[in-house]
Structures are given as C-alpha cells and as structure tokens.
Design an enzyme around this catalytic site. Structure first.
Site, mmCIF file in Angstrom:
data_model
loop_
_atom_site.group_PDB
_atom_site.id
_atom_site.type_symbol
_atom_site.label_atom_id
_atom_site.label_comp_id
_atom_site.label_asym_id
_atom_site.label_seq_id
_atom_site.Cartn_x
_atom_site.Cartn_y
_atom_site.Cartn_z
ATOM 1 N N LYS A 178 3.142 -15.409 2.123
ATOM 2 C CA LYS A 178 3.496 -16.170 1.044
ATOM 3 C C LYS A 178 4.860 -16.364 0.613
ATOM 4 C CE LYS A 178 1.975 -17.490 -3.141
ATOM 5 N NZ LYS A 178 0.992 -18.887 -3.305
ATOM 6 N N ASP A 201 -2.654 -18.119 -0.211
ATOM 7 C CA ASP A 201 -3.912 -18.966 -1.003
ATOM 8 C C ASP A 201 -4.580 -20.061 -0.102
ATOM 9 O OD1 ASP A 201 -1.472 -20.066 -0.730
ATOM 10 O OD2 ASP A 201 -1.277 -20.717 -3.150
ATOM 11 N N TYR A 214 0.837 -1.272 0.159
ATOM 12 C CA TYR A 214 -0.025 -0.089 -0.067
ATOM 13 C C TYR A 214 1.013 1.238 0.124
ATOM 14 C CZ TYR A 214 -4.711 -2.034 0.894
ATOM 15 O OH TYR A 214 -5.840 -2.519 0.903
ATOM 16 N N ASP A 251 -12.277 -9.278 4.219
ATOM 17 C CA ASP A 251 -13.553 -9.327 3.616
ATOM 18 C C ASP A 251 -14.065 -10.528 3.524
ATOM 19 O OD1 ASP A 251 -13.416 -6.609 3.112
ATOM 20 O OD2 ASP A 251 -13.926 -6.739 1.214
ATOM 21 N N ASP A 288 -6.324 -7.231 4.061
ATOM 22 C CA ASP A 288 -7.402 -6.775 3.385
ATOM 23 C C ASP A 288 -8.377 -7.539 2.746
ATOM 24 O OD1 ASP A 288 -9.129 -4.473 2.373
ATOM 25 O OD2 ASP A 288 -8.120 -4.628 0.445
HETATM 26 C C1 IPM Z 1 -10.497 -1.389 3.821
HETATM 27 C C2 IPM Z 1 -10.679 -0.988 2.461
HETATM 28 C C3 IPM Z 1 -9.460 -0.007 2.273
HETATM 29 C C4 IPM Z 1 -8.143 -0.674 2.325
HETATM 30 C C5 IPM Z 1 -9.506 0.929 0.984
HETATM 31 C C6 IPM Z 1 -10.817 1.599 0.784
HETATM 32 C C7 IPM Z 1 -8.274 1.717 0.822
HETATM 33 O O1 IPM Z 1 -10.636 -1.835 1.651
HETATM 34 O O2 IPM Z 1 -10.299 -0.627 5.055
HETATM 35 O O3 IPM Z 1 -10.336 -2.658 3.968
HETATM 36 O O4 IPM Z 1 -7.739 -1.384 1.375
HETATM 37 O O5 IPM Z 1 -7.616 -0.731 3.490
HETATM 38 MG MG MG Z 2 -10.908 -3.862 2.560
#
Ligand code: IPM
Ligand code: MG
Length: 351
Positions: free
Chosen positions: A185, A217, A139, A245, A241
């Site tokens: 990884k 993975d 990032y 999710d 990240d």
């Molecule tokens: C999160 C989001 C952010 C990230 C984006 C919006 C930059 O996806 O907080 O997980 O990737 O960190």
């Molecule tokens: Mg995210």
C-alpha cells in the site's frame, strides 16, 4: 531420523490431525511423531495456551504439524495474551523464526464447481501461491495498547525482514511460472514504500523473474476479477492474511488449503489455513484434506521426501476425481462423506 511434533489443538483439530498423522505413518513409517497440547485445550489443562513443554518439544523436532487453535470458549479469557491465537499461534511463529508463510491456492479441476467464481474464470483449474511475511508488521510492532478510549497498533518493517521474504518470493517464482507480484500500500504506508524499494533491489538478483507491483486493494479486486493473472504473490503479514483467505475461497473451500511456515533451515510448521471450526467440531464431517496436504508440504520442505509428498498429492487428486466430497466442497444435492471416509479413501489411493 526425523521427528515431528504433533499439535492437534482445538475444535476439529484433533479429528483432522489424527487422519493426517495416519497417512504420514503410512508413507514415511520411519518418521517419529510426538503429541503435545496447544491452544484452548492447553490453557484448560495448564493455564497457558503454549505450555513450556510444548515449545520445548517443538524446538527439538524437525517439523510441527498443527491442527487449529481457538474457539468461543476461550475468546472470553480476560487476558488477550492468553487467548489461543495471540498466546499460542503467534508466539510459536515468532519464537521459532518462521517468517515465510507459503499458502498455495490450488483449484483442482474436479472442484471447479465448488469455486465461488464462474467456471469461465477458473474452469480449467487455478494455481496461485501466496507468500506471506509472518513474523513482522502490525501483528508484532510495538507499541500495542488499548486503554478503552484509544488503541494503538504499530506497523514496523526492517529492510532485513523485507529482503529475506522477497528472496523467498523470487525463489518460489523461479520454480514455477517465473512471475512475482509484490503487493503493498505504497501510496499510503511508509512500510510499503520501504517494501517496494527493497523488493526492487532484490529483483536485480533474479533477472529471470518478471516482477510487478500491485496495491493491496487492487489485488483484492483482481483476485476475483481474473485470478489466473497471478503466479506468486508476495506480501506483508496483514495483507497476506486477508488475501490468502480470499485466494482460498476462489479454490472452492478453506477446507482444501494447506500451509507451510518456514524459517532459515528446513524446520517448518505445517497447518491447514482454516480454523478450528467449532460449529462442526466432533461431528465427523470436517474436511481432512487441507491437513493431509499440509503433511505433503512437510515431507517436501522439512523432510526432503519429495516422492512421498507427491504420493499424497496424487492420492488426494484421485479421490477428488472419483467424486468423493465432504460437505464443504459438495455441490447442491451431491452426496457427501465424513472425515474418516475421506481419509480412508486417500489411504486406499496411495500407491
Ligand atoms: C491465519 C490466522 C491467524 C493469523 C490468526 C488465527 C491469528 O488467521 O493463520 O491466517 O491472522 O495469522
Ligand atoms: Mg487468516
């Protein structure tokens, strides 16, 4: 007296933050709150998604409560560094040194039906904590460029960055099921070789925690195959990240999960893990629970008010057991309520 910077942001941000703040005022009336602009709305008003006044307010506060930033309107800003995600959220994390992102993925038993997985895998609930490194890796690594023909991102980690996040992972595991899975990884990336070696070194200070390593993975696969095998997962920025999710969806809805981003002291930034959901903004149907639960994390980690945090979490649990559902967590044909009704029910369930 603690002071909280409230940054509602864009899309559904203002609707859900309003409800979460009213709950904060109920359980901790002495905590002062002050609002500021962030994200696309800040760009529209001032030309920058993170105005200097906002950063200043954050620096002089004890914690930040953030809604969400971004939306299609601002995806087309020509300078990518002025788009809400890259121009506001990432600099906030970086400037304030918030390197440890805690994303608890908890599936309440009452919501087992909302999980993307079969009840046989998650039927009696789930509780996984993802600890994501938040201010390093690809990032932020330099160089970063795109000339239209060739684009570069750079993944960099220093030992020091890995050591400090590893400690957060081990200490979180100590307070829970005492199992830590470090995800990397290592078969491909040099940063992962350093990551694994460093986590192994830090492990010597935590003999009571069982450490395992997993390639990212495989971890993505194991999370849907058998999520209950995990207690705490610690991983670098980009992997965290993606995996957070995935972990969130297993718990039923992105609309349920809070997060805490912490640095060295007690200062922290608290936000739901979901985004600004422009498709439902202004409709009054957004689930406020992830933001309300973020307030609970704030009370716990930044304000030292464990009891108030538990009051909120217990109230949310009660409301879910009573069957109240916003559309994102409702089963097919189930009746649903809106943002305000859901928050009102939480307020009423606070004891
Ligand atoms: C999160 C989001 C952010 C990230 C984006 C919006 C930059 O996806 O907080 O997980 O990737 O960190
Ligand atoms: Mg995210």
């Amino acid at each position: 007296m603690a002071k909280v910077a409230v940054l509602p942001g864009d899309g559904i941000g203002p609707e859900i933050v309003r409800e979460a703040v009213s709950i904060l005022h109920l359980v901790a009336p002495d905590i002062e709150t002050q609002e500021a602009l962030v994200g696309g709305c800040a760009y529209d008003a001032t030309g920058h998604p993170l105005p200097a006044e906002t950063l200043e307010l954050c620096r002089e506060s004890d914690a930040i409560l953030l809604g969400a930033v971004g939306g299609p309107k601002w995806d087309v800003i020509p300078d990518p560094d002025l788009r809400p995600e890259r121009g506001a959220l990432l600099p906030l994390r970086k400037h304030l040194g918030l390197y440890a992102n805690l994303r608890p993925a908890i599936l309440h038993k009452a919501l087992a039906d909302a999980s993307a997985l079969k009840p046989s895998l998650v039927g009696d609930g789930l509780d996984v904590l993802v600890v994501r490194e938040l201010t390093g890796g690809v990032y932020f690594g330099q160089p970063k460029s795109n000339d239209g023909n060739r684009a570069i991102d750079t993944m960099v980690y220093t030992k020091e960055e890995i050591v400090r996040i590893a400690h957060v992972g081990f200490q979180a595991a100590q307070k829970r099921g005492k199992r830590l899975c470090s995800v990397d990884k290592q078969n491909v990336l040099m940063t992962s070789v350093l990551w694994r070696d460093t986590v192994n070194e830090v492990a010597k200070e935590y003999p009571d925690v069982e450490l395992t390593h997993m390639l990212v993975d495989n971890c993505a696969m194991q999370l849907v195959r058998n999520p209950k095998q995990f207690d705490v997962i610690v991983t670098e920025n980009l992997f965290g990240d993606v995996l957070s999710d995935e972990a969130a969806m297993i718990t039923g809805s992105l609309g349920m999960l809070p997060s805490a981003s912490l640095g060295t002291g007690t200062f922290g930034l608290y936000e739901p893990i979901h985004g600004s959901a422009p498709d439902i903004a202004g409709k009054g149907v957004a689930n406020p629970l992830a933001t309300i639960l973020s307030v609970a994390l704030m009370l716990r980690y930044s304000c030292g008010r464990e009891e108030a945090a538990q009051r909120i979490e217990a109230a949310v649990g009660k409301v879910l057991e009573s069957g109240l559902r916003t559309p994102d967590i409702a089963g097919a044909g189930e009746a649903t309520v809106g943002t305000i009704e859901m928050a009102e029910a939480v307020r009423a369930a606070l004891v």
